[in-house]
Design an enzyme around this catalytic site. Structure first.
Site, mmCIF file in Angstrom:
data_model
loop_
_atom_site.group_PDB
_atom_site.id
_atom_site.type_symbol
_atom_site.label_atom_id
_atom_site.label_comp_id
_atom_site.label_asym_id
_atom_site.label_seq_id
_atom_site.Cartn_x
_atom_site.Cartn_y
_atom_site.Cartn_z
ATOM 1 N N ASP A 155 0.816 -1.215 0.000
ATOM 2 C CA ASP A 155 0.000 0.000 0.000
ATOM 3 C C ASP A 155 0.850 1.266 0.000
ATOM 4 O O ASP A 155 0.604 2.198 -0.782
ATOM 5 C CB ASP A 155 -0.973 -0.007 1.182
ATOM 6 C CG ASP A 155 -0.309 -0.328 2.513
ATOM 7 O OD1 ASP A 155 0.918 -0.531 2.557
ATOM 8 O OD2 ASP A 155 -1.026 -0.373 3.525
ATOM 9 N N ASN A 156 1.860 1.321 0.861
ATOM 10 C CA ASN A 156 2.694 2.520 0.897
ATOM 11 C C ASN A 156 3.545 2.651 -0.354
ATOM 12 O O ASN A 156 3.796 3.760 -0.836
ATOM 13 C CB ASN A 156 3.584 2.498 2.143
ATOM 14 C CG ASN A 156 2.780 2.613 3.417
ATOM 15 O OD1 ASN A 156 2.154 3.627 3.686
ATOM 16 N ND2 ASN A 156 2.762 1.543 4.205
#
Length: 332
Positions: A155-156
């Site tokens: 996600d990051n």
């Protein structure tokens, strides 16, 4: 065809039961420095290696009978394309992938009693396509077969791509993500190796120095619910101080911590208590940012560093109180 014979509740990333295993793994390899040299990160409760070790010790039948080990997005990739593949970004959070060599670390796999054959192949950095949508997946989704399927990423790492961080200099515009957890990260063209942060791989061939807190918007929303307030009905905390470590904490590494409230006065209002929860969560994330900057050789207090803008993303970035609290406490 994929058949799941036995099911058991999964340990989510923010489950701190695996903290003792993380500490034991750190010691087993020779300490934090040995881990950062290989993987870029020191084991904490949230990394996959700690979860696997917990499972080995608490449910050895499941680990002995495991047919494959997948991160959630790798599981979806395999269901879509029939290909067991992952990417360097998400693999770098597993605890058994070396950002130094760009491959699974055989010594760490041996330490974890994990057969490399159970793991997905790591696709080359930036690989646009690892396979195609299978007939079965296409039918289930109502889509044409043959659509390209990529390896995906974390996600990051995805957020960093969306923000275009890889095209800028080191830490020019760090990003602060306000979600269930709080994360701070930036792009680096040199491999970070500091025990004070996670030295992840990025999705585009750069690196993603990152620090993560466990308690952010979810913890503040819990305090709002306890007080019977809307999340925006808050005021600066005044004398009240609230550390919302409701799930333990990762940064700082306090897996058994709980929430702490102090500084109450007769004139303390509910709105101030909620504001103190915002402040406690924001200070924790901003302190993690200072740690990330320091670990990358920058002085957080230097005007040329402290004056750089922050990019605020995540669900919390939609909230007026979150934005104003970060702006007020960071001075950015």
């Amino acid at each position: 065809e994929m058949c799941i014979r036995d099911r058991r509740p999964a340990l989510l990333w923010n489950d701190t039961r695996s903290a003792p295993q993380a500490a034991a793994l750190t010691d087993a390899l020779g300490g934090p420095g040995a881990w950062t040299e290989r993987t870029g990160s020191v084991p904490v409760a949230s990394i996959t290696a700690s979860k696997w070790q917990w499972l080995r010790e608490n449910d050895s039948t499941s680990t002995a009978n495991a047919a494959a080990v997948r991160l959630p997005h790798d599981f979806l990739t395999e269901r879509l394309a029939g290909v067991a593949a992952t990417d360097p970004g998400d693999a770098s959070g597993s605890g058994w992938y070396s950002t130094a060599t760009g491959a699974y670390d055989p010594d760490l796999l041996e330490l974890l009693g994990l057969d490399a054959a159970l793991l997905p192949e790591v696709a080359p950095t930036g690989a646009a396509r690892i396979g195609s949508l299978t007939e079965a997946a296409a039918e289930a989704l109502g889509l044409p077969a043959g659509i390209a399927v990529a390896a995906g990423t974390g996600d990051n790492m995805s957020a960093a791509v969306g923000l275009g961080l890889g095209g800028e200099g080191l830490l020019d515009h760090p990003a602060l993500s306000l979600g269930t957890s709080g994360t701070v990260f930036a792009a680096s063209r040199t491999r970070p190796a500091s025990t004070a942060l996670n030295g992840f791989a990025a999705a585009d061939g750069t690196y993603l120095p990152l620090a993560c807190t466990l308690n952010c918007t979810l913890a503040v929303d819990k305090v709002a619910a306890l007080l019977g307030l809307d999340r925006e009905d808050a005021a600066p905390g005044g004398d009240a101080v609230l550390l919302p470590y409701l799930d333990g904490e990762r940064t700082p590494d306090l897996p058994t911590a709980s929430g702490l409230l102090t500084g109450l006065r007769h004139d303390t209002t509910r709105q101030q208590l909620l504001g103190a929860a915002y402040e406690g969560a924001a200070v924790t994330v901003l302190r993690a940012l200072d740690g990330l900057l320091s670990a990358c050789g920058l002085d957080p207090a230097a005007p040329e560093v402290a004056g750089r803008p922050l990019r605020l993303i995540g669900g919390g970035a939609q909230g007026r109180m979150w934005v104003e609290t970060v702006r007020r406490l960071s001075g950015r």
